[in-house]
Write a protein that holds these residues in place. Structure first.
Motif, mmCIF file in Angstrom:
data_model
loop_
_atom_site.group_PDB
_atom_site.id
_atom_site.type_symbol
_atom_site.label_atom_id
_atom_site.label_comp_id
_atom_site.label_asym_id
_atom_site.label_seq_id
_atom_site.Cartn_x
_atom_site.Cartn_y
_atom_site.Cartn_z
ATOM 1 N N VAL A 6 -16.164 -11.839 -66.573
ATOM 2 C CA VAL A 6 -15.630 -12.159 -65.130
ATOM 3 C C VAL A 6 -13.946 -12.456 -65.139
ATOM 4 O O VAL A 6 -13.845 -12.125 -63.950
ATOM 5 C CB VAL A 6 -15.705 -14.119 -65.538
ATOM 6 N N LEU A 7 -13.743 -12.167 -66.819
ATOM 7 C CA LEU A 7 -12.230 -12.494 -66.670
ATOM 8 C C LEU A 7 -11.954 -10.711 -66.303
ATOM 9 O O LEU A 7 -10.285 -10.879 -65.375
ATOM 10 C CB LEU A 7 -11.580 -12.270 -68.195
ATOM 11 N N VAL A 8 -12.846 -9.846 -66.190
ATOM 12 C CA VAL A 8 -12.011 -8.470 -65.809
ATOM 13 C C VAL A 8 -12.251 -8.775 -64.417
ATOM 14 O O VAL A 8 -12.067 -7.405 -63.804
ATOM 15 C CB VAL A 8 -12.614 -7.053 -66.751
ATOM 16 N N VAL A 9 -13.436 -8.894 -63.967
ATOM 17 C CA VAL A 9 -13.774 -9.028 -62.696
ATOM 18 C C VAL A 9 -11.979 -9.320 -61.881
ATOM 19 O O VAL A 9 -11.677 -8.738 -60.968
ATOM 20 C CB VAL A 9 -14.672 -9.273 -62.258
ATOM 21 N N LEU A 10 -11.902 -10.170 -62.635
ATOM 22 C CA LEU A 10 -11.437 -11.286 -61.676
ATOM 23 C C LEU A 10 -9.104 -10.521 -61.821
ATOM 24 O O LEU A 10 -9.004 -10.297 -60.797
ATOM 25 C CB LEU A 10 -10.403 -12.965 -62.495
ATOM 26 N N LEU A 11 -9.145 -10.027 -63.291
ATOM 27 C CA LEU A 11 -7.524 -9.157 -63.303
ATOM 28 C C LEU A 11 -8.520 -8.267 -61.960
ATOM 29 O O LEU A 11 -6.620 -7.686 -62.081
ATOM 30 C CB LEU A 11 -8.025 -8.461 -64.753
ATOM 31 N N GLY A 12 -8.972 -7.367 -62.158
ATOM 32 C CA GLY A 12 -9.397 -5.959 -61.368
ATOM 33 C C GLY A 12 -8.538 -6.501 -59.911
ATOM 34 O O GLY A 12 -8.726 -5.975 -59.041
ATOM 35 N N ALA A 13 -9.245 -7.438 -59.632
ATOM 36 C CA ALA A 13 -9.890 -8.283 -58.004
ATOM 37 C C ALA A 13 -7.842 -8.878 -57.606
ATOM 38 O O ALA A 13 -7.208 -8.655 -56.565
ATOM 39 C CB ALA A 13 -10.132 -9.948 -58.140
ATOM 40 N N LEU A 14 -7.343 -9.030 -58.591
ATOM 41 C CA LEU A 14 -5.416 -9.598 -59.241
ATOM 42 C C LEU A 14 -5.015 -8.206 -58.408
ATOM 43 O O LEU A 14 -4.023 -7.863 -57.627
ATOM 44 C CB LEU A 14 -5.617 -9.999 -60.251
ATOM 45 N N ALA A 16 -5.884 -5.112 -57.232
ATOM 46 C CA ALA A 16 -6.546 -4.823 -56.162
ATOM 47 C C ALA A 16 -5.764 -5.485 -54.839
ATOM 48 O O ALA A 16 -5.355 -5.128 -54.208
ATOM 49 C CB ALA A 16 -7.854 -5.166 -56.032
ATOM 50 N N ALA A 17 -5.237 -6.591 -55.660
ATOM 51 C CA ALA A 17 -4.360 -7.070 -53.880
ATOM 52 C C ALA A 17 -3.758 -6.899 -54.241
ATOM 53 O O ALA A 17 -2.288 -7.139 -53.002
ATOM 54 C CB ALA A 17 -4.406 -9.377 -54.456
ATOM 55 N N PHE A 18 -2.668 -6.662 -55.164
ATOM 56 C CA PHE A 18 -1.233 -6.783 -55.882
ATOM 57 C C PHE A 18 -0.945 -5.095 -55.053
ATOM 58 O O PHE A 18 -0.532 -4.942 -53.909
ATOM 59 C CB PHE A 18 -1.338 -6.526 -57.443
ATOM 60 N N VAL A 19 -2.056 -4.323 -55.253
ATOM 61 C CA VAL A 19 -2.095 -2.919 -54.588
ATOM 62 C C VAL A 19 -2.400 -2.398 -53.259
ATOM 63 O O VAL A 19 -1.298 -1.962 -53.141
ATOM 64 C CB VAL A 19 -3.151 -1.778 -55.091
ATOM 65 N N TYR A 20 -2.608 -3.568 -52.595
ATOM 66 C CA TYR A 20 -3.067 -3.859 -51.284
ATOM 67 C C TYR A 20 -1.330 -4.453 -50.281
ATOM 68 O O TYR A 20 -0.967 -3.596 -49.624
ATOM 69 C CB TYR A 20 -4.248 -4.875 -50.093
ATOM 70 N N ARG A 21 -1.023 -5.226 -51.085
ATOM 71 C CA ARG A 21 -0.259 -5.791 -50.426
ATOM 72 C C ARG A 21 1.314 -5.130 -50.955
ATOM 73 O O ARG A 21 1.824 -4.944 -49.777
ATOM 74 C CB ARG A 21 0.387 -7.218 -51.381
ATOM 75 N N LEU A 22 1.459 -3.994 -51.566
ATOM 76 C CA LEU A 22 2.161 -3.016 -52.146
ATOM 77 C C LEU A 22 2.144 -2.392 -50.352
ATOM 78 O O LEU A 22 3.680 -1.331 -50.306
ATOM 79 C CB LEU A 22 2.123 -3.011 -52.923
ATOM 80 N N LEU A 65 0.445 -12.220 -52.283
ATOM 81 C CA LEU A 65 -0.511 -11.808 -52.200
ATOM 82 C C LEU A 65 -1.789 -11.667 -51.124
ATOM 83 O O LEU A 65 -2.400 -10.803 -51.022
ATOM 84 C CB LEU A 65 -1.531 -12.091 -53.603
ATOM 85 N N ARG A 66 -0.565 -12.760 -49.762
ATOM 86 C CA ARG A 66 -2.015 -12.818 -48.715
ATOM 87 C C ARG A 66 -1.807 -11.462 -47.597
ATOM 88 O O ARG A 66 -1.145 -10.792 -47.871
ATOM 89 C CB ARG A 66 -0.686 -13.529 -47.790
ATOM 90 N N PRO A 67 -3.119 -11.746 -48.186
ATOM 91 C CA PRO A 67 -3.653 -9.794 -46.997
ATOM 92 C C PRO A 67 -2.498 -9.489 -45.737
ATOM 93 O O PRO A 67 -2.684 -8.527 -44.885
ATOM 94 C CB PRO A 67 -4.840 -10.124 -46.684
ATOM 95 N N GLY A 68 -2.766 -10.946 -44.787
ATOM 96 C CA GLY A 68 -1.492 -10.899 -43.227
ATOM 97 C C GLY A 68 -0.349 -11.057 -44.143
ATOM 98 O O GLY A 68 0.547 -10.968 -44.977
ATOM 99 N N PRO A 69 0.407 -11.332 -42.700
ATOM 100 C CA PRO A 69 1.633 -11.356 -42.813
ATOM 101 C C PRO A 69 1.641 -13.403 -42.975
ATOM 102 O O PRO A 69 1.101 -13.730 -42.935
ATOM 103 C CB PRO A 69 2.126 -11.526 -41.216
ATOM 104 N N ASP A 70 2.982 -13.375 -43.452
ATOM 105 C CA ASP A 70 3.479 -15.592 -44.272
ATOM 106 C C ASP A 70 3.487 -15.731 -43.171
ATOM 107 O O ASP A 70 3.721 -17.767 -42.957
ATOM 108 C CB ASP A 70 4.455 -14.745 -45.166
ATOM 109 N N ILE A 71 4.678 -14.884 -42.262
ATOM 110 C CA ILE A 71 5.239 -15.625 -40.294
ATOM 111 C C ILE A 71 4.657 -14.704 -39.757
ATOM 112 O O ILE A 71 5.622 -14.139 -39.955
ATOM 113 C CB ILE A 71 6.574 -16.327 -41.023
ATOM 114 N N ARG A 72 4.526 -15.482 -38.208
ATOM 115 C CA ARG A 72 4.374 -15.074 -37.564
ATOM 116 C C ARG A 72 5.037 -15.587 -36.439
ATOM 117 O O ARG A 72 5.004 -16.529 -36.011
ATOM 118 C CB ARG A 72 2.842 -15.163 -37.129
#
Length: 140
Positions: A6-14, A16-22, A65-72
């Motif tokens: 579970v920890l490895v999966v959570l770390l992988g998701a984190l 992935a979210a960081f790479v996507y946001r970047l 790490l939000r997938p979309g814009p923070d403010i519109r």
């Protein structure tokens, strides 16, 4: 063993979210510092990138790490306020080259800190919006 999985999966998701946001941030935009007002002097500023669309402006925080814009901000609803330079503790994150503009969009108010060239682009984008009367009857 299950906990480790579970920890490895959570770390992988984190990661992935960081790479996507970047990757979203690297697609371009204008560097800006923005805060929701009212706020205490020198507090609440967030670094990020703004992108202009035909009908709205989006702000993407660097530290989110939000997938979309923070403010519109809706282009038709933006009202411009006063301009000023940085004050007191704001010099910790800004220089003399930065101008701060008060912006209201409906119920929310913001301060946007931009360099002179980016401020000119922002003002040009806002001022070149179509007149509200010419937008009537157009599909959204």
């Amino acid at each position: 063993m299950t906990v480790l999985f579970v920890l490895v999966v959570l770390l992988g998701a984190l990661v992935a979210a960081f790479v996507y946001r970047l990757s979203v941030l690297r697609r371009g935009g204008t560097a800006a510092i923005l805060r929701v007002t009212p706020a205490a002097a020198g507090h609440g500023w967030r670094h990020g990138v703004i992108r202009y669309g035909e009908n709205s402006l989006v702000f993407l925080k660097l530290s989110s790490l939000r997938p979309g814009p923070d403010i519109r901000l809706d282009r038709q609803g933006i009202e411009l306020g006063e301009r000023r330079g940085p004050r007191e503790t704001e010099y910790d994150i800004m220089t003399d080259e930065i101008l701060i503009l008060s912006v209201v969009d409906g119920e929310r108010s913001y301060e946007v800190a931009l360099d002179r060239g980016a401020l000119t682009a922002f003002l040009s984008w806002v001022e070149s919006r179509p007149d509200g009367r010419s937008m009537r009857g157009r599909p959204a």
